[in-house]
Design a protein around this motif. Structure first.
Motif, PDB file in Angstrom:
ATOM      1  N   ARG A 192     -27.512  -5.760   2.817  1.00 53.97           N
ATOM      2  CA  ARG A 192     -27.994  -4.976   1.391  1.00 53.97           C
ATOM      3  C   ARG A 192     -26.938  -4.040   1.522  1.00 53.97           C
ATOM      4  NH1 ARG A 192     -32.451  -4.463   2.000  1.00 53.97           N
ATOM      5  NH2 ARG A 192     -32.877  -2.402   3.160  1.00 53.97           N
ATOM      6  N   TRP A 193     -26.893  -2.958   2.397  1.00 45.72           N
ATOM      7  CA  TRP A 193     -26.294  -2.164   3.021  1.00 45.72           C
ATOM      8  C   TRP A 193     -25.153  -2.283   2.403  1.00 45.72           C
ATOM      9  CZ3 TRP A 193     -27.352   2.538   1.500  1.00 45.72           C
ATOM     10  CH2 TRP A 193     -29.037   2.972   1.820  1.00 45.72           C
ATOM     11  N   SER A 194     -24.223  -3.126   3.421  1.00 45.79           N
ATOM     12  CA  SER A 194     -23.040  -3.129   3.378  1.00 45.79           C
ATOM     13  C   SER A 194     -22.570  -3.691   2.015  1.00 45.79           C
ATOM     14  CB  SER A 194     -22.404  -4.794   3.778  1.00 45.79           C
ATOM     15  OG  SER A 194     -21.365  -5.702   4.090  1.00 45.79           O
ATOM     16  N   TYR A 195     -22.681  -4.511   1.397  1.00 47.47           N
ATOM     17  CA  TYR A 195     -22.976  -4.793  -0.466  1.00 47.47           C
ATOM     18  C   TYR A 195     -22.647  -3.640  -0.628  1.00 47.47           C
ATOM     19  CZ  TYR A 195     -22.549  -7.409  -4.413  1.00 47.47           C
ATOM     20  OH  TYR A 195     -22.049  -8.205  -5.495  1.00 47.47           O
ATOM     21  N   GLU A 196     -23.000  -3.096  -0.659  1.00 49.27           N
ATOM     22  CA  GLU A 196     -24.043  -1.157  -1.418  1.00 49.27           C
ATOM     23  C   GLU A 196     -22.531  -0.559  -0.940  1.00 49.27           C
ATOM     24  OE1 GLU A 196     -26.937   2.822  -1.884  1.00 49.27           O
ATOM     25  OE2 GLU A 196     -27.489   0.373  -1.601  1.00 49.27           O
ATOM     26  N   LEU A 197     -22.370  -0.026   0.261  1.00 47.20           N
ATOM     27  CA  LEU A 197     -20.888   0.307   0.526  1.00 47.20           C
ATOM     28  C   LEU A 197     -19.913  -0.145   0.170  1.00 47.20           C
ATOM     29  CD1 LEU A 197     -19.957   1.889   2.687  1.00 47.20           C
ATOM     30  CD2 LEU A 197     -20.331   0.765   4.301  1.00 47.20           C
ATOM     31  N   ILE A 198     -19.889  -1.532  -0.160  1.00 38.28           N
ATOM     32  CA  ILE A 198     -18.506  -1.725  -0.341  1.00 38.28           C
ATOM     33  C   ILE A 198     -18.471  -1.799  -2.157  1.00 38.28           C
ATOM     34  CG2 ILE A 198     -17.069  -3.661  -0.321  1.00 38.28           C
ATOM     35  CD1 ILE A 198     -17.597  -4.595   2.121  1.00 38.28           C
TER      36      ILE A 198
ATOM     37  N   GLY B 211       0.847  -1.367   0.077  1.00 44.54           N
ATOM     38  CA  GLY B 211      -0.326   0.264  -0.163  1.00 44.54           C
ATOM     39  C   GLY B 211       0.649   1.450   0.403  1.00 44.54           C
ATOM     40  N   HIS B 212       2.230   1.466   0.538  1.00 46.31           N
ATOM     41  CA  HIS B 212       3.652   1.947   0.266  1.00 46.31           C
ATOM     42  C   HIS B 212       3.703   2.182  -0.899  1.00 46.31           C
ATOM     43  CE1 HIS B 212       2.849   2.300   4.798  1.00 46.31           C
ATOM     44  NE2 HIS B 212       1.813   3.204   4.801  1.00 46.31           N
ATOM     45  N   GLY B 213       3.408   1.423  -1.882  1.00 44.45           N
ATOM     46  CA  GLY B 213       4.054   2.230  -3.678  1.00 44.45           C
ATOM     47  C   GLY B 213       3.017   1.657  -4.659  1.00 44.45           C
ATOM     48  N   ALA B 214       3.620   0.967  -5.916  1.00 43.91           N
ATOM     49  CA  ALA B 214       2.884   1.058  -7.399  1.00 43.91           C
ATOM     50  C   ALA B 214       2.168   0.425  -6.870  1.00 43.91           C
ATOM     51  CB  ALA B 214       4.373   0.996  -8.093  1.00 43.91           C
ATOM     52  N   GLU B 215       1.975  -0.456  -6.473  1.00 42.83           N
ATOM     53  CA  GLU B 215       0.538  -1.463  -6.075  1.00 42.83           C
ATOM     54  C   GLU B 215      -0.810  -0.826  -4.861  1.00 42.83           C
ATOM     55  OE1 GLU B 215       0.833  -5.407  -5.491  1.00 42.83           O
ATOM     56  OE2 GLU B 215       3.595  -5.573  -6.045  1.00 42.83           O
ATOM     57  N   TYR B 216      -0.524   0.281  -5.205  1.00 42.88           N
ATOM     58  CA  TYR B 216      -1.709   0.728  -3.526  1.00 42.88           C
ATOM     59  C   TYR B 216      -3.233   0.476  -4.672  1.00 42.88           C
ATOM     60  CZ  TYR B 216      -4.611   4.179  -1.670  1.00 42.88           C
ATOM     61  OH  TYR B 216      -5.942   4.267  -0.779  1.00 42.88           O
ATOM     62  N   PHE B 217      -3.381   0.368  -5.792  1.00 45.08           N
ATOM     63  CA  PHE B 217      -4.863   1.307  -6.333  1.00 45.08           C
ATOM     64  C   PHE B 217      -4.621  -0.871  -6.552  1.00 45.08           C
ATOM     65  CE2 PHE B 217      -4.321   5.157  -6.984  1.00 45.08           C
ATOM     66  CZ  PHE B 217      -5.832   5.126  -6.837  1.00 45.08           C
ATOM     67  N   VAL B 218      -3.897  -1.356  -7.165  1.00 47.08           N
ATOM     68  CA  VAL B 218      -4.300  -2.963  -7.843  1.00 47.08           C
ATOM     69  C   VAL B 218      -4.661  -3.397  -6.054  1.00 47.08           C
ATOM     70  CG1 VAL B 218      -2.940  -4.904  -8.269  1.00 47.08           C
ATOM     71  CG2 VAL B 218      -2.409  -2.609  -9.241  1.00 47.08           C
ATOM     72  N   GLN B 219      -3.555  -3.175  -5.291  1.00 54.86           N
ATOM     73  CA  GLN B 219      -4.060  -3.905  -3.663  1.00 54.86           C
ATOM     74  C   GLN B 219      -5.692  -4.022  -3.420  1.00 54.86           C
ATOM     75  OE1 GLN B 219      -2.080  -5.545   0.126  1.00 54.86           O
ATOM     76  NE2 GLN B 219      -2.097  -2.880   0.135  1.00 54.86           N
ATOM     77  N   MET B 220      -5.673  -2.811  -3.638  1.00 54.08           N
ATOM     78  CA  MET B 220      -6.668  -2.011  -3.114  1.00 54.08           C
ATOM     79  C   MET B 220      -7.938  -2.242  -3.280  1.00 54.08           C
ATOM     80  SD  MET B 220      -8.248  -0.222  -0.684  1.00 54.08           S
ATOM     81  CE  MET B 220      -7.274   1.276  -0.062  1.00 54.08           C
ATOM     82  N   ARG B 221      -8.176  -2.401  -5.034  1.00 50.67           N
ATOM     83  CA  ARG B 221      -9.375  -3.184  -5.678  1.00 50.67           C
ATOM     84  C   ARG B 221      -9.168  -4.959  -5.896  1.00 50.67           C
ATOM     85  NH1 ARG B 221      -8.912  -6.654  -9.595  1.00 50.67           N
ATOM     86  NH2 ARG B 221      -6.083  -6.167 -10.110  1.00 50.67           N
ATOM     87  N   GLU B 222      -8.152  -5.395  -5.125  1.00 51.90           N
ATOM     88  CA  GLU B 222      -8.231  -7.452  -4.979  1.00 51.90           C
ATOM     89  C   GLU B 222      -8.470  -7.314  -3.850  1.00 51.90           C
ATOM     90  OE1 GLU B 222      -3.369  -8.805  -7.275  1.00 51.90           O
ATOM     91  OE2 GLU B 222      -4.083  -7.782  -4.662  1.00 51.90           O
ATOM     92  N   LEU B 223      -8.205  -6.271  -2.298  1.00 52.44           N
ATOM     93  CA  LEU B 223      -8.997  -6.669  -1.402  1.00 52.44           C
ATOM     94  C   LEU B 223     -10.830  -6.460  -1.292  1.00 52.44           C
ATOM     95  CD1 LEU B 223      -5.921  -6.585   1.224  1.00 52.44           C
ATOM     96  CD2 LEU B 223      -7.173  -8.646  -0.009  1.00 52.44           C
ATOM     97  N   LEU B 224     -10.706  -5.171  -1.852  1.00 51.56           N
ATOM     98  CA  LEU B 224     -12.155  -4.912  -2.095  1.00 51.56           C
ATOM     99  C   LEU B 224     -13.113  -5.211  -2.435  1.00 51.56           C
ATOM    100  CD1 LEU B 224     -11.697  -0.696  -2.629  1.00 51.56           C
ATOM    101  CD2 LEU B 224     -12.778  -2.278  -0.849  1.00 51.56           C
ATOM    102  N   GLU B 225     -12.562  -6.759  -3.728  1.00 53.21           N
ATOM    103  CA  GLU B 225     -13.195  -7.601  -4.626  1.00 53.21           C
ATOM    104  C   GLU B 225     -13.067  -8.764  -3.209  1.00 53.21           C
ATOM    105  OE1 GLU B 225     -11.865  -7.171  -8.653  1.00 53.21           O
ATOM    106  OE2 GLU B 225     -10.991  -8.180  -7.826  1.00 53.21           O
ATOM    107  N   LEU B 226     -12.462  -9.180  -2.486  1.00 53.63           N
ATOM    108  CA  LEU B 226     -12.645  -9.978  -1.821  1.00 53.63           C
ATOM    109  C   LEU B 226     -13.501  -9.524  -0.564  1.00 53.63           C
ATOM    110  CD1 LEU B 226     -11.415 -12.490   0.076  1.00 53.63           C
ATOM    111  CD2 LEU B 226     -10.060 -11.616   0.997  1.00 53.63           C
TER     112      LEU B 226
END
Length: 224
Positions: free
Chosen positions: A204-210, A76-91
């Motif tokens: 429903r709200w949790s799914y919509e939020l993430i 998260g402190h480097g070039a992979e910030y957005f990649v990691q954020m997408r991967e873990l948000l999908e999880l």
């Protein structure tokens, strides 16, 4: 350990390469015993592996413990910030709505109050533009839900979410953005569903939020 770990994550130390312990000891100005301790931590994260008659080798990324808070911080402190954020948000999209459904019936009164209070703080700190208070409340909010699910495995995921959310301090726009008021509203509605012990509304709200957060990061990610 932190410097070497980040260098491996950033690709400055190539996967498959053999680490030269003499060179590393000299570069970091540490003893071999201190270096071995650092390498033991990296080995526990799946990043390196000592091989007989070969040396300490950097392992492929597929073998790393990508759920570890330490690795999440480095990525998260480097070039992979957005990649990691997408991967873990999908999880998180697959896991946290289930946790919210469970928590709607299993949260004790103290846990429900913690969620309600955190959501309230997110609304007020969003209006005040206080990114630090918003972030801490966001962490407290999701931690309370995951730990309140009554499932020990789900609760263990709280440390992963905590580490992920803390990487937002590295983002150029930090936490308060044009998306924040709507996100604070969704958190507040999810808190209401949990306090009212409504599993379907909580899901429903949790799914919509993430889902909305994931869409935000996909749209904000720089071109590959």
């Amino acid at each position: 350990m932190n410097r070497l770990g980040r260098q491996i994550v950033e690709g400055e130390v190539a996967m498959g390469s053999i680490l030269n312990l003499e060179e590393l000891s000299a570069r970091f100005a540490v003893s071999r015993s201190v270096l071995r301790e650092a390498l033991r931590v990296l080995q526990s994260l799946g990043m390196v592996e000592p091989r007989q008659r070969v040396g300490t080798q950097v392992r492929p990324r597929e073998e790393w413990d990508l759920m570890s808070p330490q690795l999440i911080a480095w990525r998260g402190h480097g070039a992979e910030y957005f990649v990691q954020m997408r991967e873990l948000l999908e999880l998180r999209l697959g896991l946290e709505p289930v946790a919210a459904r469970l928590s709607a019936t299993k949260l004790d009164p103290a846990g429900a109050e913690a969620v309600r209070r955190a959501a309230e703080t997110m609304v007020t700190s969003s209006a005040a533009g206080d990114g630090r208070a918003y972030l801490e409340a966001d962490i407290a909010f999701h931690t309370a839900i995951l730990r309140g699910s009554g499932n020990a495995v789900v609760a263990h995921f709280a440390s992963t979410v905590d580490a992920l959310l803390r990487t937002r301090t590295e983002e150029r726009r930090f936490t308060i953005t044009e998306y924040t008021p709507a996100s604070a509203h969704r958190h507040n509605e999810l808190a209401r569903a949990l306090v009212e012990r409504d599993p379907d509304a909580a899901y429903r709200w949790s799914y919509e939020l993430i889902e909305a957060t994931l869409a935000e990061f996909v749209s904000e990610a720089p071109p590959r």
